[in-house]
Design an enzyme around this catalytic site. Structure first.
Site, PDB file in Angstrom:
ATOM      1  N   TYR A 160      74.891  76.879  16.375  1.00 40.92           N
ATOM      2  CA  TYR A 160      73.596  76.915  16.529  1.00 40.92           C
ATOM      3  C   TYR A 160      72.953  76.484  15.250  1.00 40.92           C
ATOM      4  O   TYR A 160      71.763  76.013  15.118  1.00 40.92           O
ATOM      5  CB  TYR A 160      72.894  78.033  16.983  1.00 40.92           C
ATOM      6  N   LYS A 167      64.288  78.651  15.056  1.00 36.12           N
ATOM      7  CA  LYS A 167      63.852  79.921  16.136  1.00 36.12           C
ATOM      8  C   LYS A 167      63.276  80.944  15.505  1.00 36.12           C
ATOM      9  O   LYS A 167      62.467  81.964  16.010  1.00 36.12           O
ATOM     10  CB  LYS A 167      64.859  80.170  16.951  1.00 36.12           C
TER      11      LYS A 167
END
Ligand code: NAD
Length: 264
Positions: A160, A167
């Site tokens: 990720y 995020k």
């Protein structure tokens, strides 16, 4: 006496950003808003997405559409000028937008280039700030803004990479904006969704594995669905959640609560 709760959003105006197709989380929430009676304007990244959006929303003829690449200031200005002139104000925003160059999610996080870092953070986190700033003069008291995040902001999820950092920035931005807009009775929240089969989700290297492992670990023994994310969005955007702001709410089948499960 039972308490009757009705959710009628007629007369309310929503901006929904980030629908690519019927699997998009933006559509999952936007569809709930339309069904509850809200009038929606959908913004989309590029012209190729318009015909799909028109098909999805054909039962709602009052719906508006406007192209908006969130990295383009002129697009944002045009979008909010149109909302002001044609809708007169705004009550809800769904921000479901993220992007990181593929190369930055294939190798090591340590090797992320400055350019890829800036692109990922710009599109996936800063855009919520610029959208909210442009929207502020139109947002009425009681408005609610929702964005989409993922657990890799808090814990390492292999591959990720820079999107996890984006995020984390997005979630921190939610808190700062919730504080700054609280005195105007405008709320800002994030939905942390578990893995879902969308274009953005499936483009993460190893997504299939991730999807299967998350389902096996989750307290419910399965991943949450788009519809469930949509219902959480509806709750956070409506008055039902009027006391909640600056929060990250999970819809992941209870994945994030788990430490260790034992067989049998
Ligand atoms: P999706 O591919 O359907 O939606 C992503 C959207 O971002 C697309 O509509 C795309 O056009 C838009 N976008 C990208 N760059 C843009 C730009 N410069 N300007 C305007 N729009 C732009 O995928 P999705 O999974 O529905 O993603 C929506 C949000 O949900 C993202 O923030 C994603 O990180 C988040 N999320 C997804 C999952 C998942 O597993 N699918 C899990 C948690 C969070």
């Amino acid at each position: 006496m039972p308490i009757m709760i009705s959710l009628d959003l007629s007369g309310k105006v929503a901006l929904v950003m980030g629908v690519t197709n019927e699997r998009s989380l933006a559509w999952a929430i936007g569809h709930q808003l339309l069904q509850a009676g809200a009038r929606c304007i959908f913004s989309y990244q590029g012209e190729r997405l318009l015909s799909g959006l028109e098909k999805l929303t054909k039962a709602y003829p009052e719906t508006l559409f406007e192209v908006c690449d969130v990295t383009q200031e002129s697009d944002l200005e045009r979008l909010f000028a149109r909302i002001g002139s044609e809708m007169g104000g705004l009550d809800m925003i769904v921000h479901a937008i993220a992007y990181a160059p593929r190369a930055s999610m294939e190798g090591r996080f340590l090797d992320t280039t400055l350019e890829d870092y800036q692109i990922a953070l710009g599109v996936s986190a800063y855009s919520l700030v610029s959208v909210t700033r442009h929207a502020e003069p139109l947002l009425r008291s009681g408005s609610s803004i929702v964005t989409l995040t993922y657990y890799a902001s808090q814990r390492v999820v292999a591959k990720y990479n820079v999107m996890g950092i984006a995020k984390a920035a997005l979630e921190a931005s939610v808190r700062y904006m919730a504080y700054e807009l609280g005195s105007k009775n405008i709320r800002v929240n994030a939905i942390s969704a578990g893995p879902m089969r969308t274009i953005a989700g499936s483009s993460i290297p190893g997504f299939r594995d991730m999807f299967a492992k998350a389902a096996a670990t989750a307290a419910l023994g399965r991943n949450a669905t788009q519809e469930e994310a949509g219902k959480l969005g509806l709750f956070l955007l409506s008055d039902l959640s009027s006391g909640i702001t600056g929060e990250v709410s999970f819809v992941d089948g209870g994945y994030n609560i788990m430490g260790m499960a034992l067989d049998g």
